[in-house]
Design a protein around this motif. Structure first.
Motif, PDB file in Angstrom:
ATOM      1  N   ASP A 263     -23.383  19.974  -6.683  1.00  7.98           N
ATOM      2  CA  ASP A 263     -24.756  19.479  -6.763  1.00  7.98           C
ATOM      3  C   ASP A 263     -24.882  17.980  -6.524  1.00  7.98           C
ATOM      4  O   ASP A 263     -25.967  17.431  -6.656  1.00  7.98           O
ATOM      5  N   SER A 264     -23.776  17.321  -6.222  1.00 11.74           N
ATOM      6  CA  SER A 264     -23.766  15.855  -6.092  1.00 11.74           C
ATOM      7  C   SER A 264     -24.378  15.220  -7.337  1.00 11.74           C
ATOM      8  O   SER A 264     -25.160  14.280  -7.247  1.00 11.74           O
ATOM      9  N   ALA A 265     -24.018  15.740  -8.495  1.00 11.32           N
ATOM     10  CA  ALA A 265     -24.581  15.283  -9.765  1.00 11.32           C
ATOM     11  C   ALA A 265     -23.688  14.274 -10.475  1.00 11.32           C
ATOM     12  O   ALA A 265     -23.911  13.958 -11.639  1.00 11.32           O
ATOM     13  N   ILE A 266     -22.646  13.788  -9.780  1.00 11.31           N
ATOM     14  CA  ILE A 266     -21.774  12.769 -10.352  1.00 11.31           C
ATOM     15  C   ILE A 266     -21.923  11.513  -9.496  1.00 11.31           C
ATOM     16  O   ILE A 266     -21.312  11.389  -8.436  1.00 11.31           O
ATOM     17  N   PRO A 267     -22.749  10.588  -9.931  1.00 13.83           N
ATOM     18  CA  PRO A 267     -22.939   9.369  -9.152  1.00 13.83           C
ATOM     19  C   PRO A 267     -21.729   8.442  -9.253  1.00 13.83           C
ATOM     20  O   PRO A 267     -21.023   8.430 -10.262  1.00 13.83           O
ATOM     21  N   VAL A 268     -21.489   7.693  -8.195  1.00 15.52           N
ATOM     22  CA  VAL A 268     -20.375   6.745  -8.123  1.00 15.52           C
ATOM     23  C   VAL A 268     -20.920   5.399  -7.669  1.00 15.52           C
ATOM     24  O   VAL A 268     -21.741   5.328  -6.760  1.00 15.52           O
ATOM     25  N   LYS A 269     -20.442   4.345  -8.321  1.00 15.92           N
ATOM     26  CA  LYS A 269     -20.840   2.987  -7.931  1.00 15.92           C
ATOM     27  C   LYS A 269     -19.613   2.092  -8.019  1.00 15.92           C
ATOM     28  O   LYS A 269     -18.903   2.108  -9.025  1.00 15.92           O
ATOM     29  N   ASP A 270     -19.344   1.353  -6.961  1.00 19.20           N
ATOM     30  CA  ASP A 270     -18.205   0.429  -6.899  1.00 19.20           C
ATOM     31  C   ASP A 270     -16.884   1.130  -7.222  1.00 19.20           C
ATOM     32  O   ASP A 270     -16.037   0.592  -7.946  1.00 19.20           O
ATOM     33  N   GLY A 271     -16.718   2.354  -6.730  1.00 18.79           N
ATOM     34  CA  GLY A 271     -15.473   3.082  -6.918  1.00 18.79           C
ATOM     35  C   GLY A 271     -15.270   3.690  -8.292  1.00 18.79           C
ATOM     36  O   GLY A 271     -14.191   4.183  -8.591  1.00 18.79           O
ATOM     37  N   LYS A 272     -16.292   3.653  -9.124  1.00 16.75           N
ATOM     38  CA  LYS A 272     -16.192   4.234 -10.469  1.00 16.75           C
ATOM     39  C   LYS A 272     -17.306   5.244 -10.666  1.00 16.75           C
ATOM     40  O   LYS A 272     -18.445   5.013 -10.278  1.00 16.75           O
ATOM     41  N   ARG A 273     -16.934   6.352 -11.289  1.00 17.46           N
ATOM     42  CA  ARG A 273     -17.948   7.368 -11.542  1.00 17.46           C
ATOM     43  C   ARG A 273     -18.827   6.949 -12.713  1.00 17.46           C
ATOM     44  O   ARG A 273     -18.391   6.259 -13.629  1.00 17.46           O
ATOM     45  N   LEU A 274     -20.059   7.378 -12.663  1.00 18.94           N
ATOM     46  CA  LEU A 274     -21.034   7.093 -13.715  1.00 18.94           C
ATOM     47  C   LEU A 274     -21.340   8.388 -14.464  1.00 18.94           C
ATOM     48  O   LEU A 274     -20.782   9.439 -14.151  1.00 18.94           O
ATOM     49  N   ASP A 275     -22.241   8.311 -15.436  1.00 17.21           N
ATOM     50  CA  ASP A 275     -22.624   9.513 -16.174  1.00 17.21           C
ATOM     51  C   ASP A 275     -23.339  10.485 -15.234  1.00 17.21           C
ATOM     52  O   ASP A 275     -23.798  10.113 -14.162  1.00 17.21           O
ATOM     53  N   PHE A 276     -23.482  11.720 -15.656  1.00 18.80           N
ATOM     54  CA  PHE A 276     -24.037  12.774 -14.829  1.00 18.80           C
ATOM     55  C   PHE A 276     -25.506  12.562 -14.501  1.00 18.80           C
ATOM     56  O   PHE A 276     -26.253  11.970 -15.277  1.00 18.80           O
ATOM     57  N   ASP A 277     -25.905  13.071 -13.362  1.00 19.51           N
ATOM     58  CA  ASP A 277     -27.307  13.161 -12.978  1.00 19.51           C
ATOM     59  C   ASP A 277     -27.776  14.529 -13.475  1.00 19.51           C
ATOM     60  O   ASP A 277     -27.592  15.543 -12.808  1.00 19.51           O
ATOM     61  N   PHE A 278     -28.346  14.573 -14.666  1.00 19.32           N
ATOM     62  CA  PHE A 278     -28.688  15.839 -15.298  1.00 19.32           C
ATOM     63  C   PHE A 278     -29.899  16.516 -14.667  1.00 19.32           C
ATOM     64  O   PHE A 278     -30.160  17.679 -14.928  1.00 19.32           O
ATOM     65  N   LYS A 279     -30.619  15.814 -13.819  1.00 21.25           N
ATOM     66  CA  LYS A 279     -31.718  16.449 -13.095  1.00 21.25           C
ATOM     67  C   LYS A 279     -31.171  17.472 -12.104  1.00 21.25           C
ATOM     68  O   LYS A 279     -31.802  18.462 -11.811  1.00 21.25           O
ATOM     69  N   HIS A 280     -29.957  17.222 -11.599  1.00 27.72           N
ATOM     70  CA  HIS A 280     -29.387  18.103 -10.576  1.00 27.72           C
ATOM     71  C   HIS A 280     -28.177  18.906 -11.038  1.00 27.72           C
ATOM     72  O   HIS A 280     -27.793  19.866 -10.378  1.00 27.72           O
ATOM     73  N   CYS A 281     -27.550  18.556 -12.148  1.00 32.98           N
ATOM     74  CA  CYS A 281     -26.378  19.289 -12.639  1.00 32.98           C
ATOM     75  C   CYS A 281     -26.790  20.673 -13.110  1.00 32.98           C
ATOM     76  O   CYS A 281     -27.611  20.819 -14.006  1.00 32.98           O
ATOM     77  N   LYS A 282     -26.187  21.725 -12.494  1.00 33.63           N
ATOM     78  CA  LYS A 282     -26.502  23.101 -12.873  1.00 33.63           C
ATOM     79  C   LYS A 282     -25.577  23.630 -13.959  1.00 33.63           C
ATOM     80  O   LYS A 282     -25.727  24.755 -14.404  1.00 33.63           O
ATOM     81  N   GLY A 283     -24.590  22.844 -14.368  1.00 33.82           N
ATOM     82  CA  GLY A 283     -23.700  23.272 -15.441  1.00 33.82           C
ATOM     83  C   GLY A 283     -22.696  24.318 -15.013  1.00 33.82           C
ATOM     84  O   GLY A 283     -22.420  25.252 -15.755  1.00 33.82           O
ATOM     85  N   CYS A 284     -22.116  24.158 -13.843  1.00 29.03           N
ATOM     86  CA  CYS A 284     -21.154  25.156 -13.347  1.00 29.03           C
ATOM     87  C   CYS A 284     -19.785  25.009 -14.017  1.00 29.03           C
ATOM     88  O   CYS A 284     -19.025  25.962 -14.093  1.00 29.03           O
ATOM     89  N   GLY A 285     -19.440  23.803 -14.480  1.00 34.40           N
ATOM     90  CA  GLY A 285     -18.200  23.591 -15.206  1.00 34.40           C
ATOM     91  C   GLY A 285     -16.990  23.238 -14.364  1.00 34.40           C
ATOM     92  O   GLY A 285     -15.896  23.059 -14.901  1.00 34.40           O
ATOM     93  N   VAL A 286     -17.145  23.118 -13.060  1.00 39.05           N
ATOM     94  CA  VAL A 286     -16.003  22.804 -12.201  1.00 39.05           C
ATOM     95  C   VAL A 286     -15.438  21.422 -12.549  1.00 39.05           C
ATOM     96  O   VAL A 286     -14.222  21.243 -12.636  1.00 39.05           O
ATOM     97  N   CYS A 287     -16.284  20.461 -12.798  1.00 39.77           N
ATOM     98  CA  CYS A 287     -15.826  19.101 -13.140  1.00 39.77           C
ATOM     99  C   CYS A 287     -15.012  19.118 -14.437  1.00 39.77           C
ATOM    100  O   CYS A 287     -13.991  18.447 -14.557  1.00 39.77           O
TER     101      CYS A 287
END
Length: 100
Positions: A60-84
């Motif tokens: 869902d591209s629900a894991i934003p990244v900035k400057d090479g580091k991941r940020l908290d989830f984008d919960f508007k788009h996270c469907k909760g599949c659990g793969v991460c």
């Protein structure tokens, strides 16, 4: 085809296309797929080493990244599949039932 952007729309059920198909391009940012989930991931930043294994497997591209580091989830788009959660080698992602 009519794309219904929100529940407050004046469109009637028979004005929406078969299967609710969305034929207009570029509408994914407007669709709140986060309402579909039952389980929710939680990001524990202190445990994360920013290996980025979670980022490419997120459907869902629900894991934003900035400057090479991941940020908290984008919960508007996270469907909760659990793969991460399953792929994280550092246990920096927990998995629990969501309280709605």
């Amino acid at each position: 085809m009519i794309y219904v952007k929100d529940a407050k729309s004046d469109y009637k059920w028979d004005e929406v296309g078969v299967g609710g198909n969305i034929l207009e391009p570029g509408t994914s940012l407007e669709v709140n797929t986060g309402d579909w989930r039952i389980y929710i991931p939680a990001f524990i930043e202190e445990k994360c080493n920013h290996c980025m294994l979670c980022f490419p497997v997120c459907a869902d591209s629900a894991i934003p990244v900035k400057d090479g580091k991941r940020l908290d989830f984008d919960f508007k788009h996270c469907k909760g599949c659990g793969v991460c959660y399953k792929i994280c080698p550092k246990d920096a992602i927990t998995w629990e039932e969501e309280d709605k």
